[in-house]
Design a protein around this motif. Sequence first.
Motif, mmCIF file in Angstrom:
data_model
loop_
_atom_site.group_PDB
_atom_site.id
_atom_site.type_symbol
_atom_site.label_atom_id
_atom_site.label_comp_id
_atom_site.label_asym_id
_atom_site.label_seq_id
_atom_site.Cartn_x
_atom_site.Cartn_y
_atom_site.Cartn_z
ATOM 1 N N SER A 144 -31.417 -96.743 13.462
ATOM 2 C CA SER A 144 -32.572 -96.325 12.811
ATOM 3 C C SER A 144 -32.230 -94.862 11.836
ATOM 4 N N LEU A 145 -31.018 -95.077 11.503
ATOM 5 C CA LEU A 145 -30.500 -94.185 10.366
ATOM 6 C C LEU A 145 -31.322 -93.745 9.303
ATOM 7 N N ALA B 16 -31.817 -90.350 20.998
ATOM 8 C CA ALA B 16 -33.096 -91.424 20.687
ATOM 9 C C ALA B 16 -31.753 -92.459 20.340
ATOM 10 N N ARG B 17 -30.934 -91.971 19.082
ATOM 11 C CA ARG B 17 -30.428 -92.405 17.977
ATOM 12 C C ARG B 17 -30.115 -92.868 17.696
ATOM 13 N N PHE B 18 -28.533 -91.620 18.484
ATOM 14 C CA PHE B 18 -26.994 -92.090 18.188
ATOM 15 C C PHE B 18 -27.075 -92.387 20.060
ATOM 16 N N THR C 140 -15.093 -89.493 8.117
ATOM 17 C CA THR C 140 -15.051 -90.922 6.950
ATOM 18 C C THR C 140 -16.774 -90.606 6.082
ATOM 19 N N GLN C 141 -17.479 -90.775 5.162
ATOM 20 C CA GLN C 141 -18.667 -90.970 4.785
ATOM 21 C C GLN C 141 -19.138 -91.503 5.006
ATOM 22 N N VAL C 142 -20.397 -91.633 5.616
ATOM 23 C CA VAL C 142 -21.899 -92.429 5.922
ATOM 24 C C VAL C 142 -22.884 -91.821 4.785
ATOM 25 N N THR C 143 -23.269 -92.536 3.910
ATOM 26 C CA THR C 143 -24.153 -92.987 3.132
ATOM 27 C C THR C 143 -24.956 -93.682 3.694
ATOM 28 N N VAL C 144 -26.392 -93.511 4.090
ATOM 29 C CA VAL C 144 -27.690 -93.514 3.911
ATOM 30 C C VAL C 144 -28.845 -93.621 2.778
ATOM 31 N N SER C 145 -28.904 -95.486 2.386
ATOM 32 C CA SER C 145 -29.368 -95.458 1.121
ATOM 33 C C SER C 145 -31.458 -96.012 1.550
#
Length: 116
Positions: free
Chosen positions: A82-83, A63-65, A110-115
């Motif tokens: 909605s990360l 439901a998000r990806f 590949t780097q995904v960074t969620v702050s």
Amino acid sequence: QVQLVESGGRLVQAGGSLRLSCAASERTLGMGWYRRAPGQEREFVAAITWSGGTTQYVDSVKARFTISGDNAKNTVDLQMNSLKVDDTAIYYCYAVVQRPGLPRYWGQGTQVTVSS
């Protein structure tokens, strides 16, 4: 050797969206994504099989990806909405190739960074 090139990873705030893309150098039977968060094991995220267009997701991203792709172009995308901070990881694209044993090839990640 099949080459996979990923793109799209970056820093994003929680609640935001990202689109990852991956291109394979030859025809594939299906493609997908795994991720590895810091200090954790590699985790399946999503996959698509070209025959029938079947998709699969790990429960935590349903439901998000959304995974999609173009079989003719050997590309796959992962739209991430909605990360959450917990989505922070290196995302790896893979492809299953029509060869004996149906080998799986991997991208560099590949780097995904969620702050927060």
